[in-house]
Scaffold this motif. Structure first.
Motif, PDB file in Angstrom:
ATOM      1  N   SER A 155       0.854  -1.192   0.000  1.00  0.00           N
ATOM      2  CA  SER A 155       0.000   0.000   0.000  1.00  0.00           C
ATOM      3  C   SER A 155       0.886   1.237   0.000  1.00  0.00           C
ATOM      4  O   SER A 155       1.779   1.356   0.849  1.00  0.00           O
ATOM      5  N   PRO A 156       0.697   2.175  -0.950  1.00  0.00           N
ATOM      6  CA  PRO A 156       1.552   3.362  -1.014  1.00  0.00           C
ATOM      7  C   PRO A 156       1.348   4.303   0.163  1.00  0.00           C
ATOM      8  O   PRO A 156       0.239   4.454   0.671  1.00  0.00           O
ATOM      9  N   ILE A 157       2.453   4.922   0.595  1.00  0.00           N
ATOM     10  CA  ILE A 157       2.435   5.932   1.652  1.00  0.00           C
ATOM     11  C   ILE A 157       2.730   7.276   1.002  1.00  0.00           C
ATOM     12  O   ILE A 157       3.724   7.415   0.278  1.00  0.00           O
ATOM     13  N   LYS A 158       1.896   8.254   1.233  1.00  0.00           N
ATOM     14  CA  LYS A 158       2.040   9.555   0.584  1.00  0.00           C
ATOM     15  C   LYS A 158       3.179  10.340   1.224  1.00  0.00           C
ATOM     16  O   LYS A 158       3.194  10.578   2.431  1.00  0.00           O
ATOM     17  N   LEU A 159       4.145  10.744   0.385  1.00  0.00           N
ATOM     18  CA  LEU A 159       5.275  11.566   0.821  1.00  0.00           C
ATOM     19  C   LEU A 159       5.499  12.666  -0.205  1.00  0.00           C
ATOM     20  O   LEU A 159       5.182  12.501  -1.382  1.00  0.00           O
ATOM     21  N   THR A 160       6.055  13.787   0.235  1.00  0.00           N
ATOM     22  CA  THR A 160       6.408  14.856  -0.693  1.00  0.00           C
ATOM     23  C   THR A 160       7.676  14.477  -1.462  1.00  0.00           C
ATOM     24  O   THR A 160       8.391  13.540  -1.088  1.00  0.00           O
ATOM     25  N   GLY A 161       7.970  15.229  -2.528  1.00  0.00           N
ATOM     26  CA  GLY A 161       9.180  14.977  -3.303  1.00  0.00           C
ATOM     27  C   GLY A 161      10.436  15.108  -2.461  1.00  0.00           C
ATOM     28  O   GLY A 161      11.366  14.302  -2.569  1.00  0.00           O
ATOM     29  N   GLY A 162      10.464  16.117  -1.605  1.00  0.00           N
ATOM     30  CA  GLY A 162      11.631  16.312  -0.744  1.00  0.00           C
ATOM     31  C   GLY A 162      11.794  15.184   0.258  1.00  0.00           C
ATOM     32  O   GLY A 162      12.917  14.770   0.561  1.00  0.00           O
ATOM     33  N   GLU A 163      10.679  14.664   0.786  1.00  0.00           N
ATOM     34  CA  GLU A 163      10.743  13.555   1.733  1.00  0.00           C
ATOM     35  C   GLU A 163      11.208  12.273   1.047  1.00  0.00           C
ATOM     36  O   GLU A 163      11.972  11.493   1.625  1.00  0.00           O
ATOM     37  N   ILE A 164      10.780  12.076  -0.199  1.00  0.00           N
ATOM     38  CA  ILE A 164      11.261  10.925  -0.975  1.00  0.00           C
ATOM     39  C   ILE A 164      12.770  11.034  -1.187  1.00  0.00           C
ATOM     40  O   ILE A 164      13.513  10.060  -1.036  1.00  0.00           O
ATOM     41  N   ASN A 165      13.241  12.240  -1.549  1.00  0.00           N
ATOM     42  CA  ASN A 165      14.684  12.454  -1.737  1.00  0.00           C
ATOM     43  C   ASN A 165      15.451  12.156  -0.457  1.00  0.00           C
ATOM     44  O   ASN A 165      16.527  11.544  -0.476  1.00  0.00           O
ATOM     45  N   LEU A 166      14.913  12.618   0.668  1.00  0.00           N
ATOM     46  CA  LEU A 166      15.574  12.417   1.954  1.00  0.00           C
ATOM     47  C   LEU A 166      15.607  10.935   2.312  1.00  0.00           C
ATOM     48  O   LEU A 166      16.646  10.419   2.759  1.00  0.00           O
ATOM     49  N   LEU A 167      14.485  10.245   2.116  1.00  0.00           N
ATOM     50  CA  LEU A 167      14.443   8.815   2.405  1.00  0.00           C
ATOM     51  C   LEU A 167      15.434   8.054   1.529  1.00  0.00           C
ATOM     52  O   LEU A 167      16.140   7.165   2.010  1.00  0.00           O
ATOM     53  N   LEU A 184      21.177  17.823   3.310  1.00  0.00           N
ATOM     54  CA  LEU A 184      20.678  18.966   2.545  1.00  0.00           C
ATOM     55  C   LEU A 184      21.110  18.867   1.084  1.00  0.00           C
ATOM     56  O   LEU A 184      20.344  19.122   0.164  1.00  0.00           O
ATOM     57  N   ALA A 185      22.379  18.477   0.891  1.00  0.00           N
ATOM     58  CA  ALA A 185      22.900  18.370  -0.474  1.00  0.00           C
ATOM     59  C   ALA A 185      22.261  17.204  -1.228  1.00  0.00           C
ATOM     60  O   ALA A 185      21.927  17.318  -2.409  1.00  0.00           O
ATOM     61  N   LEU A 186      22.061  16.078  -0.540  1.00  0.00           N
ATOM     62  CA  LEU A 186      21.530  14.888  -1.193  1.00  0.00           C
ATOM     63  C   LEU A 186      20.030  14.969  -1.446  1.00  0.00           C
ATOM     64  O   LEU A 186      19.525  14.411  -2.413  1.00  0.00           O
ATOM     65  N   ALA A 187      19.314  15.674  -0.557  1.00  0.00           N
ATOM     66  CA  ALA A 187      17.842  15.668  -0.616  1.00  0.00           C
ATOM     67  C   ALA A 187      17.262  16.952  -1.181  1.00  0.00           C
ATOM     68  O   ALA A 187      16.055  17.157  -1.127  1.00  0.00           O
ATOM     69  N   ARG A 188      18.106  17.811  -1.718  1.00  0.00           N
ATOM     70  CA  ARG A 188      17.619  19.087  -2.248  1.00  0.00           C
ATOM     71  C   ARG A 188      16.539  18.864  -3.298  1.00  0.00           C
ATOM     72  O   ARG A 188      16.687  18.064  -4.211  1.00  0.00           O
ATOM     73  N   ASP A 189      15.449  19.592  -3.173  1.00  0.00           N
ATOM     74  CA  ASP A 189      14.335  19.511  -4.129  1.00  0.00           C
ATOM     75  C   ASP A 189      13.969  20.933  -4.515  1.00  0.00           C
ATOM     76  O   ASP A 189      13.344  21.661  -3.761  1.00  0.00           O
ATOM     77  N   ASP A 190      14.383  21.346  -5.721  1.00  0.00           N
ATOM     78  CA  ASP A 190      14.174  22.739  -6.124  1.00  0.00           C
ATOM     79  C   ASP A 190      12.697  23.106  -6.214  1.00  0.00           C
ATOM     80  O   ASP A 190      12.332  24.267  -6.080  1.00  0.00           O
ATOM     81  N   GLU A 191      11.839  22.108  -6.421  1.00  0.00           N
ATOM     82  CA  GLU A 191      10.416  22.409  -6.501  1.00  0.00           C
ATOM     83  C   GLU A 191       9.850  22.828  -5.151  1.00  0.00           C
ATOM     84  O   GLU A 191       8.830  23.497  -5.065  1.00  0.00           O
ATOM     85  N   GLU A 192      10.522  22.419  -4.061  1.00  0.00           N
ATOM     86  CA  GLU A 192      10.042  22.762  -2.730  1.00  0.00           C
ATOM     87  C   GLU A 192      10.795  23.957  -2.142  1.00  0.00           C
ATOM     88  O   GLU A 192      10.575  24.334  -1.008  1.00  0.00           O
ATOM     89  N   GLY A 193      11.699  24.540  -2.924  1.00  0.00           N
ATOM     90  CA  GLY A 193      12.414  25.709  -2.442  1.00  0.00           C
ATOM     91  C   GLY A 193      13.655  25.339  -1.633  1.00  0.00           C
ATOM     92  O   GLY A 193      14.018  24.183  -1.499  1.00  0.00           O
TER      93      GLY A 193
END
Length: 233
Positions: A155-167, A184-193
């Motif tokens: 079952s999918p768990i809803k996460l933001t793009g930045g949270e997916i990057n961090l995970l 910060l460097a690895l999980a940077r998501d420009d769409e989230e600022g």
């Protein structure tokens, strides 16, 4: 969006060679960082997050091969090209056994170093792409990087793009303590600022709420005091 330059850290005690390599690599589109010793190499990696290290074998305060071996023991997989004035077979083997990705004897033509840098980065990119496609299983969870999705018992768990990057940054470095700066460097998501340390802590809290039985006593995402966070599958 402005293209991010590939960062190369050159560690050599010869200032003239350091500057020559910096000028040459910069002209060929690299962001070159310079150091004259390897004693603070882990701290420089945390601060600058280089994509590749050019590391002299003979340094004032230690052997470059030993420094490379320590990086590998820490779980650091940044590509390393060793430089040395000794180009015999035994020395080359020792350098490669220490975890170096390539080895170049001095003196050398900067064009050869550039070619070796580009070859090592191509190999690294290909290997990373292959590994990145493989799902990661832990407990009842499956992280699927190809679909950028976290599942719990399918079952999918809803996460933001930045949270997916961090995970993804965490699960790709199991057992390794990652500083907030590194995350910060690895999980940077420009769409989230722009992210900051507080944003990382908040994202970690949200991830814990999603995957931990008790977020206050986490099993998978552990706090490493004075450093950052570590994924323990």
């Amino acid at each position: 969006m402005e293209k991010t330059l590939t960062k190369v850290l050159v560690v050599d005690d010869d200032p003239a060679l350091r500057q020559l390599l910096a000028d040459y690599l910069n002209r060929h589109g690299y962001d070159t960082l310079l150091s004259n010793d390897s004693h603070d190499l882990p701290a420089r990696i945390e601060r600058y997050t280089p994509d590749l290290i050019v590391l002299d074998r003979m340094l004032p305060h230690g052997d470059g091969a030993d420094a490379c071996r320590r990086l590998r023991q820490m779980g650091e997989d940044i590509p390393v090209i060793l430089l040395t004035g000794r180009d015999d077979t035994i020395d080359r083997v020792l350098g490669l056994e220490a975890g170096a990705d390539d080895y170049l004897g001095k003196p050398f033509d900067p064009r050869e170093l550039l070619a070796r840098i580009e070859a090592v980065l191509r190999r690294k990119k290909g290997a990373s792409a292959l590994v990145k496609e493989q799902p990661v299983h832990f407990g009842p969870f499956t992280f699927d990087p190809a679909r950028r999705q976290l599942l719990k018992e399918n079952s999918p768990i809803k996460l933001t793009g930045g949270e997916i990057n961090l995970l993804e940054a965490l699960v790709r470095n199991p057992g390794k303590a990652l500083s907030r700066e590194r995350l910060l460097a690895l999980a940077r998501d420009d769409e989230e600022g722009e992210r900051n340390d507080r944003a990382i802590d908040i994202a970690i809290l949200r991830l814990r709420r999603a995957i931990e039985n008790d977020p206050k006593q986490p099993h998978y995402i552990q706090t490493v005091w004075g450093v950052g966070y570590r994924f323990s599958p």
